[in-house]
Each structure stands twice: as C-alpha cells, then as structure tokens.
Design a protein around this motif. Structure first.
Motif, short mmCIF file in Angstrom:
data_model
loop_
_atom_site.label_atom_id
_atom_site.label_comp_id
_atom_site.label_asym_id
_atom_site.label_seq_id
_atom_site.Cartn_x
_atom_site.Cartn_y
_atom_site.Cartn_z
N VAL A 225 0.88 -1.17 0.00
CA VAL A 225 0.00 0.00 0.00
C VAL A 225 0.92 1.22 0.00
O VAL A 225 1.85 1.28 0.79
N THR A 226 0.67 2.15 -0.90
CA THR A 226 1.63 3.25 -1.07
C THR A 226 1.05 4.59 -0.61
O THR A 226 -0.15 4.73 -0.37
N MET A 227 1.95 5.55 -0.51
CA MET A 227 1.54 6.88 -0.16
C MET A 227 0.68 7.49 -1.30
O MET A 227 -0.17 8.33 -1.04
N ALA A 228 0.93 7.03 -2.53
CA ALA A 228 0.08 7.47 -3.64
C ALA A 228 -1.35 6.98 -3.42
O ALA A 228 -2.32 7.68 -3.74
N ASP A 229 -1.48 5.76 -2.86
CA ASP A 229 -2.81 5.24 -2.54
C ASP A 229 -3.48 6.12 -1.47
O ASP A 229 -4.70 6.35 -1.52
N LYS A 231 -2.92 9.30 -1.04
CA LYS A 231 -3.31 10.54 -1.70
C LYS A 231 -4.62 10.34 -2.48
O LYS A 231 -5.54 11.15 -2.38
N GLY A 232 -4.70 9.23 -3.21
CA GLY A 232 -5.90 8.96 -4.00
C GLY A 232 -7.13 8.79 -3.11
O GLY A 232 -8.21 9.31 -3.41
N THR A 233 -6.94 8.09 -1.99
CA THR A 233 -8.05 7.85 -1.07
C THR A 233 -8.55 9.17 -0.48
O THR A 233 -9.76 9.42 -0.40
N GLU A 235 -8.25 12.07 -1.74
CA GLU A 235 -8.92 12.83 -2.80
C GLU A 235 -10.39 12.43 -2.90
O GLU A 235 -11.27 13.27 -3.03
N VAL A 236 -10.64 11.13 -2.80
CA VAL A 236 -12.02 10.63 -2.85
C VAL A 236 -12.82 11.24 -1.70
O VAL A 236 -13.94 11.73 -1.89
N ARG A 249 -3.86 18.97 -1.41
CA ARG A 249 -2.45 19.31 -1.35
C ARG A 249 -1.89 18.68 -0.08
O ARG A 249 -2.50 18.78 0.98
N LEU A 250 -0.76 18.02 -0.19
CA LEU A 250 -0.14 17.41 0.98
C LEU A 250 1.05 18.25 1.42
O LEU A 250 1.81 18.73 0.60
#
Ligand SMILES: [Zn+2]
Lengths: 349, 804
Positions: A225-229, A231-233, A235-236, A249-250
């Motif tokens: 499980v990544t930090m990109a995941d 970010k995507g979560t 965003e949802v 924005r992080l």
C-alpha cells in the motif's frame, strides 16, 4: 284536429316543459305526467278505437315514437341536471389549498452523525470495515502503542484527561489502529478499517475548542500500500464531502505514529482557490492529518514492517461540518439548541 | 522562531526569491510557515533626521524646538516632547503626510503656536513592541549610534526592510530553531549548499583551567558542559546590526555580552549563559541537583525555591543558575562586569521541561533544551561567542575550553534502499535523484549494492530509521509529484457489524417518530453521573478535570438530555422531543477500563401537537413515548418480548407513571414521567423519558422472519366490554384473553377505557375488540361464540370481571 296533430302538439309542449325543468323532482313529475298511464298521450291513444283498422298501427307507431322521443329528452335532461349538481357540489367543497398542511413531525439526525454516517457509507463502499473502540483507553494503547512513549514531546500536543495513571479518556481514535492490528488475521486478506468515535482533550471549551469532539480513524495495511494510494483515497474523501472540483495538497507534518506524516489541505470550496476569508486568503484549507504507518506501530502490534505497511489518517467530523456549513462555534454541536439542530433536516449531501 | 530573510540570505543564496514565495515553498516541503512579517508594513515617509540645534519651547516646559536636517536644502523645525532629545543626534523623523504605527497619519502642524514639520519618533511609534526596545530608548526617542545620511529612509538602517518568516515547527523539527538549521532546510529545498562564517578565536595565553575548575555531578542529565572565560570586556551597547537581529526576533538588546549569548542562541540554536566571573564566590563550578527548598533569585528578580529534581549551576557554594532555564541575579552581567564566564552545555530535555513547568519559567533556553539541540555544535557555539566578544567587547578569550563533561552522540548510519522508497511512496524516483536529495540535505552517502549507506549528521537528531529518510526524500521530491491511486490487491468486503446496524435502526426509528437527535457530553457533573441509574457503580472521575461541569463519566444519558431540555426552555423552545445514542460507563474495577454500555435515551416534553388552524394543542403524555418505544421494539422484532413492570422504580420517576422494562429477567431500561418533585425542583414542565440498554437488545436471539400469506377467509370481529377493579391492568386482561381465546384469536385491541361514578368507585370499564380468523376455512358463528364464552368465563373467575 286529428290524433296525429294532437300527438304532435303534446310532443312540442312536453319537450318545452322538459327544457325548462329546474330540478330532478320536477323532471320526475313531468315524466309521470307525460308518460304515465293517465298521461295525455295515453289519453289520446284511447281515441284510436275510432280510427280505421288501416290507420291504427300507423298512429300507434307514431305515438310510440313520440313517447321515446320524450323519454330520450328526459334522459338527456337528467344528465344535464346531474352535471349541474356536481358542479354545485364541487364549488361548495372547494378548500383553500394555501393553508398550511397538518404538521407531521419527523426528527433530524444530529449533523455530526449525518457527517459520520455519510463517511462510514463511503468507506464501506470502498471495502472498509467499521470498528468501534473504547472511549476510556489505557495509556498503553493511547500512547505507548502509538509510538508516543512517556516524556515524548508529542504528549504535550494532546493534553490528556487522566482517570488513573494508566487510564485516560482517549485523545484520538488512533489506539484502534493498534487494537485492530493486533487482532487482524492477515492470512485472510488486507486490513481496511475506519473507526469513528468521540475523543477528549484537556481544553477549555470555547468557539474553536471543545473538550469532547469526534474523529474518524482510517487504516489500510497490506503487502503493498503506497503513499500514492493514501493521496488517492484522501482525494475521494475530499471530493465526496466538499465537492467534485476539490484539489488536495499534501504538506509535511509530524505525528509519532506515521512516517512520513502529512497535513492535507483542500482547495477552498468557498472561493475555489482565489483566496477569501474562509481560507484566510490562502486558497487552501487544512482538513486532516495522515501518513504512512510508522514501523514501530506495526512492530508493537506484532505485525512485521518488513512485509506489511500502509497508511493511516484521522479526520474530524466536527471540523468538516464547521467548514462545510459555515459553523463558527464548535459548542453548538453539544449545546443541542433545537433551532440549530433542526436546520439540518434538509438533505445536505 | 522567526527566520530573517536577510540573515538567511547571508548563508544561502536565495536568488532574490520573493519572501512570501519562499515561505510557501518551505510550507510545502518542510516546515509550516505561520506568517511572513514585514516590520515596515504600513509605514511611509520616515527618514533619518540630524538635529542641528535645539531650544526650549517658549510656551512649554517640556517641549523642545529642534532644527532638523532632513536632507532638504533647508533644515526644518520640529517640536519634540521627548526628554532625551539633544542637538547633534541622528534620529527618526516622520515627515508631514507620513504614516507611523497604528496607521496614524502625521501632518504638518503647530504645537503651542510653534510650527512643527513632522515628528521625531520613538521606536514604539514606528511599530516596535515595547518588549524589544532597548531600555535606554524606552521612554524617549531613538538615537542612531553613528552619523547617518539625513533624509534617507530609516527602514534599512533598523532592519525593518527585512522579512521575518515565522516557522511554526512540529516537535521533531527543532533543528530549525537556529539560523544554521533553517539555512540547511531552505538550502536543501533550493539545492543550495549553505555557507557559514568561519569561527576564529584569537585567545590569550591564560588558559581556561587556570581561571576555573568545573565538575558535573549528574553526568547523565548533562551530556555536555563546556566553559570559557573572556576577560577585560568593555560593556556597552551592541552594534546596531546585532541589535537588529535580536529585536526582529522579539529579544530586547541589553548589552554586548548578553546580546552575544542571545545572538549565538539564534545562530546555532544553542543556549549560552554568561556569568560575571568576579561575582562568583569561588571559581569551582559544580553542576548538581539542588537541595530541597534551596533558594535562588533568578534574573527576573523572583526568589524561587528549588527541589532536588532541579539541576543547578553552583559556584561551589550557592546556586548561580537554574541549569538550562535561567541565570541567577547574583552573577548577572552588569555595566561593571569585566570578566565573563561563558557556558555552553547540553541538558536533559525531560529534566529541563519538568523544572520549567515546576517553576512556570519557560525561556528561549528551556524551550530549546526541551525540544532538543544540535549536540554537534555545542563547542563551536562557545567559540563563536568568544570570538564575538573579542570583536565587539574588546574581550580577551582564555585559551582552550574547560570541559566539565562531554559525551557526543554517535552519528547514525542508515541504509536507504531506493526500491523501498518507491515501494512506500508509489513513485518511480531514480537512484540518482535520491542521491541528489541526500546531497542537498548535506547527508554523506555512498551507493553500495544498490543501497545508499547514509550518515546522518548530529544536527538532524530526528532521523532514526529508513522511514525517516524516506520522508526526507518524499517531501523534498515534492508531495505534488506523488501520483493519485487507490489501493489494489485482494478485494475486501466492507460492512457494519450487528451492533452498528442495530444502533442505526434504533436511531432511524426514533427519528421517524419525530424525535431530534442530540449529542451531549459524556463527562458530566458529579451529581449527574449516577442519577437515573438503577444499579450505579463507583463513579469514574477525572483525576484533574478542567471544570467541575465535566468531571465524572456518565452512567446515564437522561442527565444530559435534561440539560439539553433546560437549555432549550431557556430559549423559548418548549416542545422538546430528543434522543441520544451513546455509551454509559460502568466501573468494573478502579484500575480497569470501565464497561462501555451502548445506550439510547429519549426525552419528550411540551406539546406533541401544537395548536394550529386545523387542530388543538395536545401535550405529550406517557403513551406518546410508549408508542415511539413500541415502534422501535417492533422494528427489532422484540415488541412482544418486553414487559412493563411497575415495582422497583427509579426514585427520579413518577411512581404511578413509570415502568421498568424487562426482557425475560434482563433489565432493558425504563420509561416514565420525571418525578413531580424533581420537575418542581428543576422547574420543568411534565417530561417523559426512556432509556434502553442496547447491549440487552443485542443479546437477544434474532428470530428469522418467515412470511405468511395474507388470509383468504373473512375475519370475524367481536366487541366485549367489562368492568373490573381499578388495579387490574390491561396487560393482565389482554393476557387472559389471549391465553383463553383459542387458535383463531388473531388480535386483541383495547378501544375504550372509562372510569366514573356510573360504574362504581374503584372500578373501571374496558372495551376490547377481538379479531378471529381461520386461515384455511371460513369461521362459523359457533366457533367464535365458543371462544368468547371461554374468554368471558376466564375473566369472570380469574379477575372477577363483570361482562357487559
Ligand atoms: Zn477561500
């Protein structure tokens, strides 16, 4: 005057009477008078005996024709009268539709619970379980297991209501991370959970502080499980709550239980990022904290950080609701003024 | 700490980037910037003036007429009220039509008949906080220490054209509480290696250990303790450039020696202390724990009583400083000071925090020790201070450093695997890029077998493990570069557990019955905690509550609902129908987590129906709330399993209008009217409450719902009226009817209750409608009559009913 003429005359008089009838009763009288056994037509027909055998059937047929014609006219007049009566009745029954309806009271869910229910539904749809945890926590789970040992400076960040040296009012919903990590069977698949609930801080209640508020913890742990995941979560979540146009924005931050740690800002929903009083003229609003679960947290809970990892986040329904609905005083959530509560009756998605 | 843009620029080439833009970038890659402060904001037309001559105002005993050169062809006259104004001073002049602090506009005018072309200003008048103005200028105008060209703006000369970037640090980034640390951080972001001035001390022939001896008794709490002496100092105000650095950071310039210690604190983040060498009673410095009740008068003039948990610096006899917190008054640097002892040390953060808290004494020094300091620069900071005292106080540094204790931490060596970086971040950052970021940070690194071996400098004591290095890479690479994805892998089915579903159903049902949902506080007053509680446990109390209003954990939800009712009544909201779902807390054992019992409670007061054009008002009664309860229980399939018992009621309830709710022998909760005396005491209108233990509902076995077809044969209805004694309950009668009604009795409905003289005292009349139905055939009259007879016989014999 012959019979035929008499009949013609009767018909003309009858039809006229029928036309001028005023109500059903009168019409009935006319019917009896004209068509009854003692009526003028019958009377006229009595004179048939004086007619020749040839003429009788002709006059008889003619008389029947007239009878039917009169009966038809009566029938038609009945319908006209019925229509009139109905019109009368409808007019009589008319009400003022602008008067208010009879009140039927339905209750309003508390706006914080609406927010929590809505987020729960969102995450359940994404395959998360909802996990409850105790509000009275141990120092062990609230702090030690979250990589906040005694004397850690982060203990200052969250002033705590202690009950005994070891028992306290949980300061965040994060201890449920540790509790769930300990009990989850990873052979049965990844861990995806959220954990909503009340949390407590040693604060004086004012417009922006409340000693009791709410949090929703989120945790996803798997082999990759990544930090990109993350970010995507997030965003949802941001778009679900604050609208589809939101950007996130992080920013780097610090929590003892995540590494890297981030704060998450959303583009201002009030001005769209131009800058306004809601976003303090920055175009961005800080909404939650998150990060990748610290290896120490996994280790303490008996999960091998070499194999498993993932993200965690903590969001505040109180803050979300305050932002979304322009609520300026957090105490309003807990004072329960009906006028405040009932305004959220409206479906507020 | 406020980071000066100009000072920062002396270490790192900022390429003239706009300060606000720099601040925004820092916020996104490292440290949140609270604000960017412009000291000269809102000020204009404020220039240097040279006072050529002065004369007393003819009509005032405190005003002075000054002829001031403001860089124009002719001097102008300005009337000044400051006591310290004098000829040949270089001063701050606010010209006509200028703006000074507080957005005040200065106009050309007359003072007591004399023309005044502007105003000579104090520092406060141009926006300085009173707490940073040097004492000499606190009650008068500011005077430049040297000649300045008249007519030029004062802002650059006073550091007011600088921009202060306020770093709002998280506890892990105390490394940026000094300019050097901040320069490393900003440099890494801008790919600029910071350059710091070389520290060069001249040093005399006199060795430090010939002037002082030192010993440290508590070595574990004092990892480093270093001293140096600077002799023959000339105490005077610091040069303006140094004062500017201090006042822009909220520190008042005092004199050159004290200012140097503060300047080095800002530069290195290393707190220093200066003692007056000649005021120490002996030159045997001892660092030890204080004795209990040992007194010290600190620099702020307060006498403080110490405890054995406080660390002190002593001159062999008496404490001369609370270690790492504040110096003592007896050894203070004064205008008479000639020889100075400089201390640079590292004290244990936890110990300092406790001492600072105990004495409520939080200083720049204590804050830094608490959060941690760069232990690698303790020596250099001491040398730097000595160098500055040589430069600006004509001091002579002693030779060498006297070491009381010095134990440097080991530089951490960590492996950083680029594969791990990308695995965790979900990125494709190249190995070379990662190497570049490590270089920018100034972290030594070597690539070995596809992994970096990284040496973490002591100035970054927040970095312990590989994950910390991954964070460095992530933030400097930029979080905006991170892709947005959702977790993949084995799919999971999300959902709610049985308890969560039950809670949702309970809430939905009460909402549908017109009750609004509230959320009250779980922490309540002591006397509220165990009210409305049938079997209270010992109270669970906060050990240190913020207020007595929220001091004890609730064992019931009604107290909170009553508070909500009072709150609304006080605001003319009298129709209150509310409920709350939440936990109540029952102590199991003092040292164990309490039982948290999921509970729901409801309160109903005022009118159910308000008067309107269409109907009359109807106040709430017991049966409204019972109706809501019945609906709730029906939703859960439990309505027929709950019994209403009227014995052992709560004292807070009306004894004749309340019931204990039971499922079998389990106590589910209660329903009833608040006791009239309690209503009276609290000035409440008639109010009905109910509370249910949801755990009891959860514990009930769930019966699966099996549907039945709607009956095809006609039903038969029979009415029956009977007179019984007053105390006979509907439940008893309905029970008798049901048990004796036979198989075809489907339903018993009470449709009338009557009491009155006509039927006798202590009697009441009840009327029931009975529905009979045979699902597979048409009922015969005989069958129904048979059933009715049996019922009536039972009622007559069992409860002496009179059938009418
Ligand atoms: Zn905005």
């Amino acid at each position: 005057m012959g019979l035929k003429q008499q009949l013609e005359q009767l018909k003309a008089q009858g039809l006229e009477q029928i036309q001028n009838v005023k109500d059903a009763q009168e019409l009935n009288q006319i019917r009896v008078k004209l068509l009854g056994k003692k009526g003028p037509i019958t009377e006229v027909l009595r004179g048939m005996k004086d007619l020749s055998v040839d003429e009788r059937p002709k006059v008889g047929a003619f008389a029947n024709e007239i009878k039917q014609e009169i009966a038809g006219a009566i029938e038609k007049q009945v319908q006209v009268m019925d229509q009139l009566a109905l019109q009368q009745r409808l007019k009589h029954e008319t009400i003022d539709v602008t008067l208010p309806g009879r009140p039927v009271k339905t209750g309003t869910p508390h706006i914080l619970n609406q927010m929590i229910d809505d987020l729960e539904d969102l995450f359940v749809g994404l395959g998360y379980e909802v996990i409850d945890g105790p509000e009275v926590e141990t120092d062990h789970y609230n702090f030690e297991m979250m990589n906040i040992p005694k004397n850690h400076p982060a203990r200052d960040m969250q002033d705590t209501f202690y009950i005994t040296n070891e028992l306290l009012m949980r300061t965040h919903t994060s201890p449920n991370q540790a509790r769930t990590l300990e009990s989850h069977d990873f052979s049965k698949g990844p861990l995806k959970m959220i954990s909503p609930g009340r949390v407590y801080r040693r604060d004086t209640d004012d417009a922006t502080h409340s000693h009791q508020f709410h949090q929703i913890e989120g945790l996803v742990i798997d082999k990759h499980v990544t930090m990109a995941d993350l970010k995507g979560t997030l965003e949802v979540v941001a778009r679900h709550v604050f609208g589809n146009e939101r950007q996130i924005r992080l920013r780097p931050s610090y929590f003892p239980f995540t590494e890297p740690s981030i704060e998450v800002d959303i583009s201002c929903f009030a001005c769209g990022g131009e800058g306004c009083s809601v976003c303090k003229y920055t175009g961005w609003i800080e909404v939650l904290g998150a990060g990748m679960v610290h290896p120490n947290v996994l280790k303490s809970a008996g999960v091998d950080p070499e194999v498993y990892g993932g993200f965690a986040f903590g969001l505040g329904p109180d803050r979300f609701a305050m932002l979304k609905y322009g609520i300026n005083d957090i105490r309003e959530f807990y004072q329960n003024d009906l006028r405040f509560l009932q305004q959220f009756q409206q479906e507020v998605k | 700490m406020k980071i000066s843009y100009q000072w920062l620029n002396s270490f790192v080439n900022l390429h003239e980037i706009d300060p606000q833009k720099l601040a925004d970038q820092v916020s996104l890659t490292g440290i949140e910037v609270a604000s960017v402060i412009a000291p000269d904001q809102g000020l204009k037309k404020i220039v240097v003036g040279h006072i050529l001559s002065t004369e007393p105002h003819p009509d005032s005993d405190h005003l002075t007429l000054c002829q001031v050169d403001i860089g124009e062809d002719e001097p102008v006259q300005i009337v000044c009220g400051a006591p310290n104004v004098a000829a040949d001073q270089y001063v701050i002049v606010a010209l006509p039509n200028s703006r000074i602090a507080g957005n005040v506009k200065i106009k050309r005018g007359k003072m007591r008949g004399q023309a005044s072309e502007g105003m000579i200003c104090s520092l406060q008048e141009i926006g300085f906080s009173d707490s940073v103005v040097p004492k000499a200028y606190q009650d008068g105008i500011f005077v430049f220490p040297e000649a300045e060209e008249a007519g030029q703006p004062v802002f650059p000369l006073l550091g007011m054209d600088d921009r202060m970037i306020d770093f709002d640090i998280t506890p892990n980034r105390a490394d940026t509480l000094g300019m050097h640390g901040a320069a490393w951080e900003v440099g890494a972001m801008l790919h600029e290696r910071p350059q710091f001035p070389e520290v060069k001390v001249t040093e005399s022939q006199i060795t430090t250990d010939s002037l002082l001896q030192v010993s440290v008794a508590e070595k574990s709490l004092v990892p480093q303790y270093l001293l140096k002496v600077v002799q023959k100092v000339k105490i005077q105000p610091s040069p303006l450039w140094l004062q500017i650095r201090l006042w822009n950071n909220g520190i008042r310039p005092i004199n050159n020696v004290v200012d140097v210690t503060n300047f080095v604190l800002l530069e290195y983040g290393q707190p220093l202390h200066a003692f007056d060498y000649d005021k120490l009673t002996s030159h045997q410095i001892l660092v030890r724990r204080a004795q209990d009740q040992e007194p010290i008068v600190t620099l702020d003039g307060e006498t403080r009583e110490l405890t054995s948990d406080d660390l002190v610096i002593t001159d062999g006899q008496k404490p001369v400083a609370i270690a790492g917190v504040m110096g003592g008054l007896t050894s203070e640097i004064t205008t008479e000071t000639q020889n100075v002892v400089l201390e640079s040390a590292v004290f244990d953060g936890t110990s300092i925090r406790k001492t600072a808290q105990r004495h409520n004494l939080h200083t720049e020094a204590s804050t830094r020790f608490e959060k941690g300091i760069d232990q690698g620069s303790t020596t250099e900071a001491l040398q730097r201070a000595a160098q500055l005292l040589e430069e600006i106080a004509a001091g002579e540094s002693s030779r060498g450093i006297l070491v009381g204790h010095q134990e440097l931490p080991v530089e951490r060596k960590l492996a950083l695997d680029p594969k791990h970086v990308n695995h965790v971040l979900g990125t494709e950052i190249t190995t070379a890029e990662i190497g570049g970021i490590l270089s920018d940070l100034g972290f030594e690194h070597q690539l070995e077998a596809d992994r970096y071996e990284v040496t973490v400098p002591l100035r970054r004591w927040d970095i312990f493990i590989e994950a910390d290095l991954i964070e460095e890479v992530a933030r400097l690479h930029g979080y905006d570069q991170l892709p947005s994805t959702l977790p993949v892998g084995v799919q999971t089915v999300g959902g709610y557990n049985r308890k969560q579903l039950l809670i949702r159903e309970v809430r939905q049902s009460l909402l549908a019955n017109g009750l609004d949902e509230v959320i009250s506080y779980a922490l309540v007053k002591d006397d509220e905690a165990a009210a409305f509680t049938a079997h209270p446990t010992a109270k669970i109390k906060l050990s240190w509550p913020m207020t007595q209003d929220h001091a004890v954990l609730r064992q019931n939800l009604i107290s909170g609902l009553l508070n909500d009712l009072k709150y609304n009544l006080a605001r003319q909201q009298s129709n209150v129908a509310i409920f709350e779902q939440g936990n109540v807390f029952r102590q199991v054992d003092e040292n164990q987590q309490p039982l948290e019992v999921p509970t729901v409670a409801a309160l109903w007061s005022g009118n159910v129906v308000d008067e309107s054009w269409i109907e009359k008002a109807r106040p709430v009664d017991f049966y409204d709330l019972k109706g809501a309860l019945t609906n709730l229980l029906t939703t859960l399939g439990l309505a027929d399993r709950v019994s209403y018992q009227t014995d052992e009621l709560l004292p807070e309830l009306h004894p004749g209008r309340a019931a204990k709710l039971m499922i079998g022998n389990q106590e589910l909760g209660f329903i009833g009217e608040i006791h009239p005396s309690l209503q009276h005491d609290r000035q409440l209108p008639p109010t009905y409450v109910l509370q249910l233990n949801l755990q009891v509902l959860l514990d009930q076995e769930q019966k699966p719902l099996v549907s039945e077809s709607a009956a095809k044969y006609p039903a038969v209805e029979r009415d029956m009226a009977l007179i019984v004694d007053h105390q006979v309950t509907n439940a008893e009668i309905a029970d008798l009817i049901t048990t004796n009604g036979g198989n075809y009795l489907q339903n018993v409905q009470i449709f009338d209750v009557f009491t009155g003289e006509a039927i006798g005292v202590h009697k009441k009349s009840l009327a029931y409608r009975l529905h009979f139905q045979n699902p597979i055939a048409t009922l015969t009259d005989d069958q129904v009559t048979q059933a009715m007879t049996k019922i009536q016989t039972a009622l007559q014999t069992e409860i002496n009913a009179q059938i009418r």
